[in-house]
Design an enzyme around this catalytic site. Sequence first.
Site, PDB file in Angstrom:
ATOM      1  N   HIS A 195       0.798  -1.229   0.000  1.00 55.81           N
ATOM      2  CA  HIS A 195       0.000   0.000   0.000  1.00 55.81           C
ATOM      3  C   HIS A 195       0.826   1.273   0.000  1.00 55.81           C
ATOM      4  CE1 HIS A 195      -3.314  -2.767   0.573  1.00 55.81           C
ATOM      5  NE2 HIS A 195      -3.953  -1.860  -0.133  1.00 55.81           N
ATOM      6  N   ARG A 212     -10.576   3.603  -1.276  1.00 58.86           N
ATOM      7  CA  ARG A 212     -10.157   2.774  -0.140  1.00 58.86           C
ATOM      8  C   ARG A 212     -10.437   3.553   1.142  1.00 58.86           C
ATOM      9  NH1 ARG A 212      -5.743   1.539  -3.905  1.00 58.86           N
ATOM     10  NH2 ARG A 212      -5.433  -0.718  -4.022  1.00 58.86           N
ATOM     11  N   ARG A 221     -15.500   1.480  -1.239  1.00 55.73           N
ATOM     12  CA  ARG A 221     -15.326   0.175  -0.602  1.00 55.73           C
ATOM     13  C   ARG A 221     -15.407   0.326   0.911  1.00 55.73           C
ATOM     14  NH1 ARG A 221      -9.772  -2.893  -1.665  1.00 55.73           N
ATOM     15  NH2 ARG A 221      -8.973  -1.371  -0.189  1.00 55.73           N
ATOM     16  N   GLU A 260     -11.238 -11.009  -4.958  1.00 56.77           N
ATOM     17  CA  GLU A 260      -9.799 -10.976  -4.688  1.00 56.77           C
ATOM     18  C   GLU A 260      -9.336 -12.227  -3.957  1.00 56.77           C
ATOM     19  OE1 GLU A 260      -8.804  -7.535  -2.288  1.00 56.77           O
ATOM     20  OE2 GLU A 260     -10.728  -7.603  -1.264  1.00 56.77           O
ATOM     21  N   ASN A 312      -4.459  -7.294  -6.841  1.00 57.73           N
ATOM     22  CA  ASN A 312      -3.331  -7.179  -5.897  1.00 57.73           C
ATOM     23  C   ASN A 312      -3.352  -8.349  -4.924  1.00 57.73           C
ATOM     24  OD1 ASN A 312      -3.006  -4.751  -7.141  1.00 57.73           O
ATOM     25  ND2 ASN A 312      -3.815  -3.523  -5.467  1.00 57.73           N
ATOM     26  N   ASP A 313      -4.550  -8.633  -4.412  1.00 57.60           N
ATOM     27  CA  ASP A 313      -4.672  -9.768  -3.498  1.00 57.60           C
ATOM     28  C   ASP A 313      -4.876 -11.078  -4.253  1.00 57.60           C
ATOM     29  OD1 ASP A 313      -4.271  -8.793  -0.876  1.00 57.60           O
ATOM     30  OD2 ASP A 313      -6.165  -7.719  -1.006  1.00 57.60           O
ATOM     31  N   ARG A 345       2.424 -10.228  -1.346  1.00 55.23           N
ATOM     32  CA  ARG A 345       2.621  -9.045  -2.189  1.00 55.23           C
ATOM     33  C   ARG A 345       3.622  -8.058  -1.619  1.00 55.23           C
ATOM     34  NH1 ARG A 345      -3.384  -6.220  -1.501  1.00 55.23           N
ATOM     35  NH2 ARG A 345      -2.465  -4.237  -2.039  1.00 55.23           N
ATOM     36  N   CYS A 394      -9.796  -3.242 -10.055  1.00 51.69           N
ATOM     37  CA  CYS A 394      -9.209  -2.108  -9.355  1.00 51.69           C
ATOM     38  C   CYS A 394      -7.836  -2.455  -8.785  1.00 51.69           C
ATOM     39  CB  CYS A 394     -10.150  -1.601  -8.266  1.00 51.69           C
ATOM     40  SG  CYS A 394     -10.580  -2.868  -7.076  1.00 51.69           S
TER      41      CYS A 394
HETATM   42  C1  PEP Z   1      -6.701  -5.534  -4.500  1.00 48.53           C
HETATM   43  O1  PEP Z   1      -6.516  -6.385  -3.640  1.00 48.53           O
HETATM   44  O2  PEP Z   1      -6.440  -5.704  -5.715  1.00 48.53           O
HETATM   45  C2  PEP Z   1      -7.232  -4.214  -4.155  1.00 48.53           C
HETATM   46  C3  PEP Z   1      -7.553  -3.346  -5.088  1.00 48.53           C
HETATM   47  O3  PEP Z   1      -7.352  -3.908  -2.848  1.00 48.53           O
HETATM   48  P1  PEP Z   1      -6.121  -3.511  -1.901  1.00 48.53           P
HETATM   49  O4  PEP Z   1      -4.938  -3.216  -2.790  1.00 48.53           O
HETATM   50  O5  PEP Z   1      -6.540  -2.335  -1.118  1.00 48.53           O
HETATM   51  O6  PEP Z   1      -5.929  -4.744  -1.093  1.00 48.53           O
HETATM   52 MG    MG Z   2      -7.305  -6.217  -1.649  1.00 51.63          MG
END
Ligand code: PEP
Ligand code: MG
Length: 572
Positions: A191, A298, A334, A433, A456-457, A467, A504
Amino acid sequence: MASVKMAGIAASSGIAIAKAFVLEHPDYSIEKRRVEDTRAEVERFRQAVEQSKAELETIKNKANEELGADKAAIFEAHLLVLADPELIGTVERKIEEEGVNAEYALDAVANDFITIFENMDNEYMKERASDIRDVTKRILGHLLGVSFASPATISEEVIVVADDLTPSDTAQLNRRYVLGFATNIGGRTSHSAIMSRSMEIPAVVGTKTITENVKNGVTVIVDGLAGEVIIDPTEEEIKAYRKKQDDYQKQKAEWKKLVNERTVTADGVHVELGANIGNPNDLEGVLSNGAEAIGLYRTEFLYMGRDQLPSEDEQFEAYKKVLEAMEGKPVVIRTLDIGGDKELPYLDMPQELNPFLGFRAIRLCLERQDIFRTQLRALLRASVYGNLKIMFPMIATLEELRQAKAILAEEKDKLVAEGVAVSQALEIGMMVEIPATAVLADRFAKEVDFFSIGTNDLIQYTLAADRMNERVSYLYQPYHPAILRLVHQVIQAAHKEGKWVGMCGEMAGDETAIPILLGLGLDEFSMSATSILPARSQLRKLSKQIAESHTDAILNLDTAEDVVAYVKKHFQ
Ligand code: PEP
Ligand code: MG
């Protein structure tokens, strides 16, 4: 002396050149010592307290001026701890009565206080525990002669060099002074990396050992385009990088020309380009980069960098501000996704061995319904100010989705009964995710209005590669055919039910992924605001029909490497 070049992961584009500011995590190890002259020891303790006070006053005033009163409130709370005779007096008595050193006395007394506060029922009192922890560190820093560096105190142009930056460290960075940053650990989708992109601060993460190679004050170049850091560059190198910096600015100026254009492919298909934001301050970047929507807000950042939960009204104001600014364009907000690398110290959650697999996001919200309901009420009240879509994070099971929707419906009914206006056009969606939801997307698609794929997740869970961990970043593969097949399956399942699908995760703004995702039929691409214009420029040159014609071949490739080679060959 020759310069040193270190490779890392390109986290945020751009070039920055400045002196290094090394953020160290000081060694606070404490020994118990016998002290003969207890009066002198008490005096030493008092001095450390006075120094901490003076330091906090300065930081508080600076934070007030530059970051606003809400951020400054943390330091106000710290000053109150320092002024508390109960804590300070107990430490002094311990030094006098037991003949021990100040560090030991302070640590022992503070720990007792922290335990007492943490066990109180009252949320406000619980939060005092984290203030005492921070203040204790600050005083210990003075007693031990180690500096308590805080990113909030930076007041000259620097490159921040650190082992790691937490999202709340990153939120405190002042864009005026912090021209770039470089860290030992982290990945492209941690993040702090994501935030650096929305703050437009060039960054390189995951260098493994940058803190061992850089001293405070040494000139450093952060090349966020190549993912490299140059330490102590020569005159020629500085010149070359200034040129690269200029070229990048020119490229950005070219992209800027597309700011008011719609995103239409070469064969005339419109795809929606949204921005991801962390707080209302990011709106400026959203508008100046010509986003057609906010595909992910977020909200957890509203809860961070402070020492208590945001109230319903405070949240309402933030959501309303974003909805109004977008003037009827879609805004996906979200619900709280705390956990993983996003901590909320004042909730005082027990440490977990695997926080990314732990008690987080919707799991926490379904248990702490007080927190969840407050947020939902704020969202519902704000819904009449724009085109709101509410999205639940980290859904793993249909039961969770149903329960979250039922709570939302209850809060909506309550508000309507109270005579509060709520939008009738509100859409409800979920993040995909967790691999289980991607696999079962056909069932989920019947119970939501939309999906947003959180790659991302999804990537970290599918490949079992953290990650945040640069050691396994080679396994964190967005183009792994397994990921592409999951994305394909999710889009197919949603379209079969007549629902739309966005993405996203950071993959949505990735140059190599974009032609693939276009071919797979993704409806909305949501990304860091700074990626929007390059993505628009790229999409205008691509044909959706041609992209589709490659889908089968791509889904049947063996490895991520094969996918990259295929895209290079056919699309670039
Ligand atoms: C994701 O997991 O792709 C996502 C957009 O949420 P975050 O990056 O906040 O976990
Ligand atoms: Mg996520």
